[in-house]
Design a protein around this motif. Structure first.
Motif, short mmCIF file in Angstrom:
data_model
loop_
_atom_site.label_atom_id
_atom_site.label_comp_id
_atom_site.label_asym_id
_atom_site.label_seq_id
_atom_site.Cartn_x
_atom_site.Cartn_y
_atom_site.Cartn_z
N GLY A 398 96.01 60.85 6.75
CA GLY A 398 96.31 61.00 8.18
C GLY A 398 97.29 59.99 8.72
O GLY A 398 97.07 59.38 9.77
N GLY A 399 98.39 59.80 8.04
CA GLY A 399 99.45 58.90 8.49
C GLY A 399 100.72 59.27 7.77
O GLY A 399 100.67 59.85 6.68
N LYS A 402 106.05 57.97 10.66
CA LYS A 402 105.96 57.26 11.95
C LYS A 402 104.99 56.08 11.89
O LYS A 402 105.03 55.19 12.73
CB LYS A 402 105.51 58.22 13.06
CG LYS A 402 106.44 59.40 13.29
CD LYS A 402 107.70 58.98 13.99
CE LYS A 402 108.54 60.19 14.37
NZ LYS A 402 109.82 59.82 15.00
N ASP A 403 104.09 56.09 10.90
CA ASP A 403 103.15 54.99 10.71
C ASP A 403 103.68 54.00 9.67
O ASP A 403 102.92 53.14 9.19
CB ASP A 403 101.79 55.54 10.27
CG ASP A 403 101.25 56.56 11.24
OD1 ASP A 403 100.80 56.15 12.32
OD2 ASP A 403 101.29 57.77 10.93
N LEU A 405 104.44 54.51 6.63
CA LEU A 405 103.93 54.72 5.28
C LEU A 405 105.06 55.15 4.35
O LEU A 405 105.90 55.98 4.73
CB LEU A 405 102.84 55.79 5.26
CG LEU A 405 101.41 55.38 5.62
CD1 LEU A 405 100.45 56.52 5.31
CD2 LEU A 405 100.97 54.13 4.88
N ARG A 434 103.59 62.48 10.57
CA ARG A 434 102.26 61.98 10.88
C ARG A 434 101.22 62.32 9.82
O ARG A 434 100.02 62.17 10.05
CB ARG A 434 101.79 62.56 12.23
CG ARG A 434 102.56 62.03 13.43
CD ARG A 434 102.33 60.54 13.64
NE ARG A 434 103.01 60.03 14.83
CZ ARG A 434 103.11 58.76 15.12
NH1 ARG A 434 102.58 57.85 14.32
NH2 ARG A 434 103.75 58.38 16.21
N ILE A 435 101.67 62.82 8.67
CA ILE A 435 100.74 63.16 7.60
C ILE A 435 101.45 62.96 6.26
O ILE A 435 102.68 63.03 6.19
CB ILE A 435 100.23 64.62 7.74
CG1 ILE A 435 99.01 64.86 6.85
CG2 ILE A 435 101.34 65.63 7.45
CD1 ILE A 435 98.29 66.16 7.15
N ARG A 460 95.43 49.18 6.45
CA ARG A 460 94.87 50.05 7.50
C ARG A 460 94.05 51.18 6.89
O ARG A 460 94.26 51.59 5.75
CB ARG A 460 96.01 50.67 8.33
CG ARG A 460 96.84 49.65 9.08
CD ARG A 460 98.07 50.30 9.69
NE ARG A 460 97.72 51.38 10.60
CZ ARG A 460 98.60 52.25 11.11
NH1 ARG A 460 99.88 52.14 10.78
NH2 ARG A 460 98.21 53.20 11.93
N PHE A 462 92.99 55.11 6.94
CA PHE A 462 93.52 56.41 7.32
C PHE A 462 92.52 57.50 6.93
O PHE A 462 91.76 57.34 5.97
CB PHE A 462 94.85 56.69 6.60
CG PHE A 462 95.99 55.82 7.04
CD1 PHE A 462 96.74 56.16 8.16
CD2 PHE A 462 96.32 54.66 6.34
CE1 PHE A 462 97.79 55.35 8.57
CE2 PHE A 462 97.38 53.87 6.73
CZ PHE A 462 98.12 54.20 7.87
#
Length: 468
Positions: A398-399, A402-403, A405, A434-435, A460, A462
């Motif tokens: 779930g990232g 934009k995160d 990753l 976003r995924i 983090r 996720f």
């Protein structure tokens, strides 16, 4: 409109592009250019407007991307290049290719503007500043009308698969965008065909455009073996089973003309033990993305699709295309089979045809200038496929981009001290906004989920799940 000269360099090393781009080309293993690249890149580097004929898998994305990247100014975070594509899937494919070729341009920002995603994050990205926009005509015009997209700094405008955009009813949107773009720009059209509408658009919006036409005899890839299996309509499904058992492709696409048949074929294949998924126009965008990620990640082997649903799909090294139904148009057949046999590798395209398809067969052979190889198929009688399910399964994280990753972050979480898994069991990692999707061996799927849920990625937590 001018016909392009024929003397062209044959290798990327001969191109007058920056050392950074030469390095990327070498890293990616590019050596000799495809015909469309050899003829178009030198002209584009000289600043000419261009209208070029190209088919799927011909290397046209690199043909327009390298000249754009050679002259883009990364220090100026303004939209300098706009690429219009007919579908969201093709936009994603083109954007991935641009990012890959631009990886030695530190800070390069490439943004996709397409439906299926909310407009607000796209508007925010435009406000922050991007260099290259890849968009569908509808969503791009929407941002232009809302004042989110400023085309004043634009230097390059590309219409990719221009004829398909017109076929899909985007003529008004395309013309409004072309009218809004500054006159002092380089305009590039790529189109599989040259209908009068394209000729007219070129005359209106291009300046002394150089025209490149790949010889009609090259309309189908010589590296694709084209086979015809004559079979009655009631035996088609059994014949499909038999072909998959016979050829056992790592990845295959089965084309049907009907949405209902896609669901029927997919259900039959899964019941028979073949890992398959269907793609049709009624699927939500998120579900379409999941299906395509699973095919690219090799966690399904067979995609069953209609032509509309399959437009712009991006799958490398596709082993086999099967036309469960012959298409209504010969050029659609060419577009279908162009998805296999890319990058110098031999591909196979098999078409199932009944006696009622005789006129379609004749039309395709006339259009392509080649004859099918006729082949008989063993009608499958066993209850389960000899051709077994996929070796990989796909997990979602779930990232995404934009995160912040990156593929290395996910690989590190799985194979580092906390994950402890073998890198050989990790497959393709695909990052979206976003995924993210990661393929892992079926044998370690459950362990991989547990380790990712228990651990952290870049410090983090996720959400981790299976892609069903």
């Amino acid at each position: 409109m001018h016909t392009a000269p024929t003397a062209n360099p044959s290798s990327f090393a001969q191109l007058a592009i920056s050392p950074a781009l030469q390095q990327v080309v070498a890293e990616l293993g590019f050596a000799s250019m495809t015909p469309i690249q050899a003829q178009s890149i030198p002209l584009l580097l000289q600043g000419h407007d261009l209208i070029g004929q190209s088919k799927t898998g011909s290397g046209k994305t690199a043909a327009f991307t390298l000249p754009i990247l050679d002259r883009i100014r990364v220090s100026a975070r303004r939209v300098q290049a706009l690429v219009l594509c007919p579908t969201r899937e093709l936009c994603g494919q083109v954007a991935r290719e641009i990012r890959k070729l631009g990886r030695r341009h530190p800070g390069l920002q490439v943004l996709v503007l397409a439906g299926g995603e909310p407009s607000r994050p796209q508007a925010n990205s435009l406000e922050s500043g991007v260099h290259i926009v890849v968009g569908t005509p509808g969503r791009t015009l929407d941002h232009l009308n809302r004042g989110n997209l400023d085309l004043n700094p634009l230097r390059f405008l590309v219409l990719d698969e221009a004829d398909r955009m017109l076929d899909m009813g985007f003529a008004d949107e395309m013309e409004k965008i072309l009218d809004a773009a500054p006159k002092n720009r380089q305009t590039i059209f790529f189109s599989a065909t040259f209908p009068a509408s394209i000729e007219g658009m070129s005359a209106r919006y291009q300046r002394e455009a150089q025209r490149i036409t790949i010889d009609e005899g090259e309309v189908t890839a010589s590296s694709v073996k084209q086979i015809l299996v004559e079979i009655s309509a009631e035996n088609k499904l059994s014949a499909l089973h038999g072909l998959l058992d016979q050829y056992r492709p790592e990845t295959a696409i089965v084309f049907s003309n009907h949405k209902a048949a896609v669901a029927e074929i997919t259900k039959a294949l899964n019941e028979w033990g073949v890992s398959a998924a269907g793609l049709h126009g009624d699927l939500e965008q998120m579900d379409r993305d999941k299906v395509m990620a699973k095919l690219r990640n090799r966690s399904i082997r067979v995609l069953v699709a209609t032509d509309v649903a399959a437009r712009g799909i991006d799958v490398a090294d596709l082993d086999l295309v099967i036309n469960y139904d012959l298409p209504l148009k010969a050029d659609t057949y060419v577009h279908r089979i162009g998805r296999t046999g890319r990058a110098g590798k031999e591909g196979i395209a098999i078409s199932l045809a009944s006696t009622r398809d005789r006129m379609k067969v004749d039309a395709i052979e006339t259009y392509t200038g080649s004859s099918f190889e006729r082949e008989r198929v063993q009608i499958a009688k066993q209850e389960k496929a000899l051709y077994q399910g996929a070796a990989m399964t796909t997990l979602s994280i779930g990232g995404g981009r934009k995160d912040k990753l990156r593929p290395g972050d996910i690989l590190g979480a799985l194979t580092g001290e906390a994950g402890g898994l073998d890198a050989q069991d990790i497959g393709k990692i695909e990052i979206h906004d976003r995924i993210a999707y990661v393929a892992v061996a079926q044998s370690i799927g459950r362990i991989a989920v547990e380790r990712l849920r228990q651990g952290r990625i870049k410090g983090r937590k996720f959400a981790i799940d299976w892609v069903r």
